[in-house]
Design a protein around this motif. Structure first.
Motif, PDB file in Angstrom:
ATOM      1  N   ASP A 182     -36.759  14.025  -5.272  1.00 37.47           N
ATOM      2  CA  ASP A 182     -36.073  14.162  -3.966  1.00 37.47           C
ATOM      3  C   ASP A 182     -34.485  13.753  -3.872  1.00 37.47           C
ATOM      4  O   ASP A 182     -33.723  14.401  -3.120  1.00 37.47           O
ATOM      5  CB  ASP A 182     -36.953  13.141  -2.952  1.00 37.47           C
ATOM      6  CG  ASP A 182     -38.149  13.720  -2.691  1.00 37.47           C
ATOM      7  OD1 ASP A 182     -38.496  14.967  -2.607  1.00 37.47           O
ATOM      8  OD2 ASP A 182     -39.167  12.960  -2.282  1.00 37.47           O
ATOM      9  N   HIS A 183     -34.484  12.770  -4.800  1.00 40.42           N
ATOM     10  CA  HIS A 183     -33.110  12.258  -4.646  1.00 40.42           C
ATOM     11  C   HIS A 183     -32.575  12.214  -6.282  1.00 40.42           C
ATOM     12  O   HIS A 183     -33.341  11.455  -7.120  1.00 40.42           O
ATOM     13  CB  HIS A 183     -33.047  10.844  -3.982  1.00 40.42           C
ATOM     14  CG  HIS A 183     -31.937  10.298  -4.112  1.00 40.42           C
ATOM     15  ND1 HIS A 183     -31.695   8.831  -3.443  1.00 40.42           N
ATOM     16  CD2 HIS A 183     -30.452  10.391  -4.431  1.00 40.42           C
ATOM     17  CE1 HIS A 183     -30.305   8.521  -3.380  1.00 40.42           C
ATOM     18  NE2 HIS A 183     -29.665   9.191  -4.171  1.00 40.42           N
ATOM     19  N   ILE A 184     -31.216  12.702  -6.345  1.00 34.41           N
ATOM     20  CA  ILE A 184     -30.566  12.701  -7.744  1.00 34.41           C
ATOM     21  C   ILE A 184     -29.670  12.001  -7.689  1.00 34.41           C
ATOM     22  O   ILE A 184     -28.767  12.307  -6.693  1.00 34.41           O
ATOM     23  CB  ILE A 184     -30.650  14.220  -8.437  1.00 34.41           C
ATOM     24  CG1 ILE A 184     -32.083  15.066  -8.616  1.00 34.41           C
ATOM     25  CG2 ILE A 184     -29.857  14.187  -9.588  1.00 34.41           C
ATOM     26  CD1 ILE A 184     -31.797  16.206  -8.941  1.00 34.41           C
ATOM     27  N   ALA A 185     -29.345  11.078  -8.589  1.00 33.26           N
ATOM     28  CA  ALA A 185     -27.874  10.508  -8.721  1.00 33.26           C
ATOM     29  C   ALA A 185     -27.132  10.989  -9.910  1.00 33.26           C
ATOM     30  O   ALA A 185     -27.884  11.073 -11.035  1.00 33.26           O
ATOM     31  CB  ALA A 185     -27.999   8.995  -8.537  1.00 33.26           C
ATOM     32  N   ILE A 186     -25.896  10.951  -9.793  1.00 33.34           N
ATOM     33  CA  ILE A 186     -25.265  11.791 -11.135  1.00 33.34           C
ATOM     34  C   ILE A 186     -24.098  10.640 -11.264  1.00 33.34           C
ATOM     35  O   ILE A 186     -23.235  10.320 -10.535  1.00 33.34           O
ATOM     36  CB  ILE A 186     -24.865  13.088 -10.841  1.00 33.34           C
ATOM     37  CG1 ILE A 186     -26.079  13.903 -10.700  1.00 33.34           C
ATOM     38  CG2 ILE A 186     -24.007  13.770 -12.233  1.00 33.34           C
ATOM     39  CD1 ILE A 186     -25.604  15.496 -10.559  1.00 33.34           C
ATOM     40  N   ILE A 187     -23.832  10.283 -12.585  1.00 33.43           N
ATOM     41  CA  ILE A 187     -22.654   9.918 -13.026  1.00 33.43           C
ATOM     42  C   ILE A 187     -21.781  10.925 -13.764  1.00 33.43           C
ATOM     43  O   ILE A 187     -22.082  11.274 -14.882  1.00 33.43           O
ATOM     44  CB  ILE A 187     -22.654   8.561 -14.084  1.00 33.43           C
ATOM     45  CG1 ILE A 187     -23.626   7.315 -13.348  1.00 33.43           C
ATOM     46  CG2 ILE A 187     -21.441   7.937 -14.568  1.00 33.43           C
ATOM     47  CD1 ILE A 187     -24.126   6.015 -14.254  1.00 33.43           C
ATOM     48  N   MET A 188     -20.576  11.360 -13.173  1.00 30.20           N
ATOM     49  CA  MET A 188     -19.941  12.431 -13.875  1.00 30.20           C
ATOM     50  C   MET A 188     -19.053  11.996 -14.827  1.00 30.20           C
ATOM     51  O   MET A 188     -17.713  11.925 -14.311  1.00 30.20           O
ATOM     52  CB  MET A 188     -19.506  13.040 -12.371  1.00 30.20           C
ATOM     53  CG  MET A 188     -20.429  13.601 -11.486  1.00 30.20           C
ATOM     54  SD  MET A 188     -19.298  14.222  -9.847  1.00 30.20           S
ATOM     55  CE  MET A 188     -18.451  12.787  -9.212  1.00 30.20           C
TER      56      MET A 188
END
Length: 251
Positions: A24-30
């Motif tokens: 449902d929820h994706i977090a990304i460190i770019m």
């Protein structure tokens, strides 16, 4: 059931992923913009500008995958330590990104939010982001969170101070302070915790990103630098997530 994607690096291929077990929820460190540019003999700021096109691709992929929330680590409280020209460039990117892509985000029913202390950002950054937040307020598709001037420890400290103030003012009983109650004082109040964290660039640390919210999140790391990160890697992360069993301390 499969969702087709066009692989822009290999136009004769389609990328597929199952609808089953989508986060449902994706977090990304770019991570890796500066290194991407340096490897090519260019100033680091060129890498940050190049990273915008990757943001667009991944947002579009998340929309196609029917992800509900995508949270991008855009600028941390520690990033102020970088050289001023680099900081200035990074803080101009939200305006540049939104000037070009806001119509596309509107067409995709994307709703934009921010997390972090935006009060210390330059006016041009605050105004651009606030305009996008207002324009997309009524959209009900993917929620795209930009973490701007965000620091996880500071977020927790601020939440603790607010909890203490509410207890002092008798608005909250200390006996009512549990994990759910505390979470309501965080920037991400009302959102599910991330199911999946993706970090590009080869580093394997959280860098003060969502420490409370990532307690039970699945992590996926790649050596690919953010400007080179494509739908293909995004889908690979989702496929690997789909194969994992989340036990939350159980069996």
């Amino acid at each position: 059931m499969k969702i087709p994607f066009i692989n822009h690096n290999h136009s004769d291929e389609s990328i597929h992923i199952s609808h089953d077990h989508i986060p449902d929820h994706i977090a990304i460190i770019m991570d890796g913009n500066g290194r991407w540019a340096q490897k090519r003999g260019m100033p680091r700021v060129v890498g940050h500008k190049e990273g915008i096109s990757t943001v667009v691709k991944i947002v579009n992929a998340a929309v196609k995958c029917k992800i509900k929330v995508l949270t991008l680590y855009t600028f941390s409280t520690e990033n102020w330590k970088r050289p001023k020209p680099e900081v200035d460039t990074i803080l101009k990117l939200p305006k540049q990104f939104l000037q070009i892509y806001l119509p596309e985000l509107m067409a995709n029913n994307v709703r934009i939010k921010t997390i972090g202390d935006t009060s210390h950002l330059p006016p041009h950054t605050r105004e651009a982001v606030q305009y996008a937040v207002e324009r997309t307020r009524d959209n009900n598709g993917l929620q795209l969170n930009f973490a701007l001037n965000y620091g996880g420890r500071q977020e927790i400290l601020n939440a603790m101070k607010e909890v203490f103030a509410d207890i002092t003012d008798a608005k909250l009983s200390i006996d009512d302070v549990d994990e759910d109650a505390f979470s309501s004082y965080l920037y991400t109040a009302g959102l599910p915790d991330p199911d999946l964290l993706i970090r590009t660039g080869g580093e394997k640390r959280l860098s003060n990103y969502l420490p409370w919210q990532l307690a039970y999140t699945e992590f996926w790391f790649t050596d690919v630098l953010w400007p080179d990160f494509s739908e293909k890697e995004f889908i690979q992360a989702l496929e690997e997530y789909r194969l994992r069993k989340r036990r939350y301390g159980g069996l």
